[in-house]
Design a protein around this motif. Sequence first.
Motif, PDB file in Angstrom:
ATOM      1  N   ALA A  87     -15.588   7.066   4.822  1.00  0.00           N
ATOM      2  CA  ALA A  87     -14.844   8.330   4.771  1.00  0.00           C
ATOM      3  C   ALA A  87     -14.268   8.567   3.383  1.00  0.00           C
ATOM      4  O   ALA A  87     -14.315   9.694   2.853  1.00  0.00           O
ATOM      5  CB  ALA A  87     -13.729   8.307   5.812  1.00  0.00           C
ATOM      6  N   MET A  88     -13.731   7.520   2.771  1.00  0.00           N
ATOM      7  CA  MET A  88     -13.156   7.661   1.435  1.00  0.00           C
ATOM      8  C   MET A  88     -14.235   7.996   0.412  1.00  0.00           C
ATOM      9  O   MET A  88     -14.024   8.828  -0.495  1.00  0.00           O
ATOM     10  CB  MET A  88     -12.444   6.360   1.053  1.00  0.00           C
TER      11      MET A  88
ATOM     12  N   GLY B  48      -3.735   7.198  -5.598  1.00  0.00           N
ATOM     13  CA  GLY B  48      -3.065   8.107  -4.669  1.00  0.00           C
ATOM     14  C   GLY B  48      -3.399   7.797  -3.225  1.00  0.00           C
ATOM     15  O   GLY B  48      -2.523   7.823  -2.348  1.00  0.00           O
ATOM     16  N   VAL B  49      -4.680   7.489  -2.972  1.00  0.00           N
ATOM     17  CA  VAL B  49      -5.072   7.096  -1.614  1.00  0.00           C
ATOM     18  C   VAL B  49      -4.335   5.825  -1.197  1.00  0.00           C
ATOM     19  O   VAL B  49      -3.912   5.683  -0.046  1.00  0.00           O
ATOM     20  CB  VAL B  49      -6.599   6.902  -1.541  1.00  0.00           C
TER      21      VAL B  49
ATOM     22  N   ALA C 215      -0.888   6.715  -0.137  1.00  0.00           N
ATOM     23  CA  ALA C 215      -0.926   7.422   1.146  1.00  0.00           C
ATOM     24  C   ALA C 215      -1.167   6.454   2.303  1.00  0.00           C
ATOM     25  O   ALA C 215      -0.534   6.566   3.367  1.00  0.00           O
ATOM     26  CB  ALA C 215      -2.011   8.495   1.107  1.00  0.00           C
ATOM     27  N   LEU C 216      -2.085   5.491   2.113  1.00  0.00           N
ATOM     28  CA  LEU C 216      -2.367   4.523   3.183  1.00  0.00           C
ATOM     29  C   LEU C 216      -1.162   3.623   3.435  1.00  0.00           C
ATOM     30  O   LEU C 216      -0.876   3.256   4.584  1.00  0.00           O
ATOM     31  CB  LEU C 216      -3.589   3.687   2.807  1.00  0.00           C
ATOM     32  N   GLN C 217      -0.461   3.240   2.392  1.00  0.00           N
ATOM     33  CA  GLN C 217       0.753   2.431   2.574  1.00  0.00           C
ATOM     34  C   GLN C 217       1.801   3.186   3.383  1.00  0.00           C
ATOM     35  O   GLN C 217       2.423   2.642   4.295  1.00  0.00           O
ATOM     36  CB  GLN C 217       1.339   2.041   1.212  1.00  0.00           C
ATOM     37  N   GLN C 218       1.991   4.474   3.052  1.00  0.00           N
ATOM     38  CA  GLN C 218       2.977   5.261   3.777  1.00  0.00           C
ATOM     39  C   GLN C 218       2.549   5.469   5.223  1.00  0.00           C
ATOM     40  O   GLN C 218       3.380   5.436   6.148  1.00  0.00           O
ATOM     41  CB  GLN C 218       3.173   6.613   3.085  1.00  0.00           C
TER      42      GLN C 218
ATOM     43  N   MET D  77      -8.518   1.421  -6.571  1.00  0.00           N
ATOM     44  CA  MET D  77      -7.163   0.880  -6.470  1.00  0.00           C
ATOM     45  C   MET D  77      -6.681   0.795  -5.032  1.00  0.00           C
ATOM     46  O   MET D  77      -5.620   0.226  -4.765  1.00  0.00           O
ATOM     47  CB  MET D  77      -6.200   1.755  -7.283  1.00  0.00           C
ATOM     48  N   ALA D  78      -7.423   1.357  -4.083  1.00  0.00           N
ATOM     49  CA  ALA D  78      -7.051   1.286  -2.668  1.00  0.00           C
ATOM     50  C   ALA D  78      -7.703   0.100  -1.969  1.00  0.00           C
ATOM     51  O   ALA D  78      -7.591  -0.034  -0.743  1.00  0.00           O
ATOM     52  CB  ALA D  78      -7.436   2.587  -1.956  1.00  0.00           C
TER      53      ALA D  78
END
Length: 651
Positions: free
Chosen positions: A434-435, A456-457, A460-463, A390-391
């Motif tokens: 890395a992911m 969730g990742v 986090a990346l958006q933020q 989903m990331a």
Amino acid sequence: MQRFLAFLICLGLAFPASAQNADAPIQQVMQTHADLLAKASRKTIRVAIDALIDSGLPAAQEVLERWQNKEMWLDEETGLFVFAEEIDRDTIRIFDVGDGNDLGEVPDDGFKQLKPNSGVRGLIAAGLVKFQLIDPDATVRFTALEAISRDPDETHLPALRDVMEGETDPALSDQMTRLERLLTIEFGADDNEKIDAISYFAGDLGVDARAALNPLVATRIEVGEAVPVGAEVIRVVTPGDEALPKTEAFELLVRADLAPPLIPANEVREALIRNIDGDTVAGVQVASLDTDSARNAAFATLVEQGLAEPAATTEEIDTALGAYQFYEVFIGAPPGIAIAAQAVLSDIETSVALNQTADLALDAISLASIYFLAAIGLAITFGVMGVINMAHGEFIMMGAYTGYVVQLFVPDHTLSILLAIPLAFMVTFAAGVAMERLVIRWLYHRPLETLLATFGVSIALQQLAKNIFGTQARPLTAPGWLDGSMVINDIVSISYIRIAIFILALIFLAIFLIVMNRTRLGLEVRAVTQNPRMAASMGINPDRINMLTFGFGSGIAGIAGVAIGLYAKVTSEMGSDYIVQSFMTVVVGGVGNIWGTLLGAAMVGTMQKGIEWLNPSNTLAAQTYMILFIILFIQFRPRGIIALKGRAAEA
């Protein structure tokens, strides 16, 4: 003494006029038509203007310009023409028309200013246009044609016809022919030449052609006791048809004084209120006027008493409509011209429909190439590893921001894009590796946990992107050579950026095929895809292949981000705009199959554009319908267009 000095001054002022060059060729041409020039009228002056133009003299253009600006004067003593500028109320400065020499200041007594009226100025303007149309500089000729097309006049038509045959530039010749045909439609001398000009535009897609033809087919519905005999009548119209509702038909009768006007309900109520007498109206108790029929009955009584204007009943309306004939006639042009224009417009509509279909197909191909770029990385990771990432949209976002950062340091947009593409691949490749090492590797064969973890990742990346770049959209500027669009005709066009994205998608399709079919890495990936246990027994490290595959798919997503960022806004949420379409593309095409992904992108892109065309005002509804269609499609073909064998098929 004072009289003698005054005489000398007057003599000195008058002397320059005697220096006029009467033998100048342009002066001789003007003298030939001196009477017409001195007493110019729209009916007679064309001969003089044509003589000036046909003389081929360089000074002829200046003569027309000065004459148009009321700067040409006639020396009544010598009969010669001069240019003049007014110095004050009684003095002018004159110039020779042949060579422009300054002849000095003289009293305006004895000189007559030539003041052409508006009609003559229009003919002069047409003559000047002809000079521009035969100018050696093609740019000047093009400018003249543009000026004519913006503000056409009937005097431009003969000017165009005179120069068309001598035009040597093919493009300008075509433009002249087209403009001459348009002017003929508007200003042609007879119906036959107008009809011939109309036929020239059969199948033409130009907006100017439709703008010229549409007014010719304007119609109007008229009414009379009988349908007149003549070609002007197109058809007989029956009141109540779609073309003529009964209310509109009755309004036609009212406007023609063939029936009294209808009385609206509010006017009936106002008439009743005006005539209240105590607790009654026209002898009827006010309390009983609680229905339309009761109010209409009271109103009818008022009409009988002469206290209100009569209103037509439904039966009266039908009777009135039945007593007259309604028919449609052409009002924009005579019937022959209107029928010819109607036939050409019908042909144009067919061409427009075909070209709109072609334009829609180009848009669909363009959108499909974008979805393919966005989904190709997901097809690799989802197909080989069975990971629902989903990331993936955030890797697209990272690639776009990488391009933005590169442009901050490299102002040359072409060079910056060339640098941004490999750099975006490296950044997102590293992020993908890395992911995979930190999150994905611990969640293989657990798709629900993988979905939640990558979601969730994604958040986090958006933020993180918001913290670094803020919430404002950032520009990723395309090189100047990608500005604008490739215009095929007035309907079909496609932006150069989308063409570049389409070419980039083809390049990465080729790269992917080469990597998967011509390299050791591709062989190992295909082996792991088909049977990971057998691949491991042959010395292939599935764990390493998974890591490289995930990194490779993420890197391609980064490159897609650079391409998408060239025309879309670069924000922290831009990845979420493509994640749903990317998954749909992969699932519809067939998980893990590059050709299936290509077909899926084409199907999703075409479907979305088609639904948007059917419902252009609501793009959200278009996406909803598309998702519903995809759900139905999966019910009949759950493995997609091209099903993949092996682990991906079992997932």
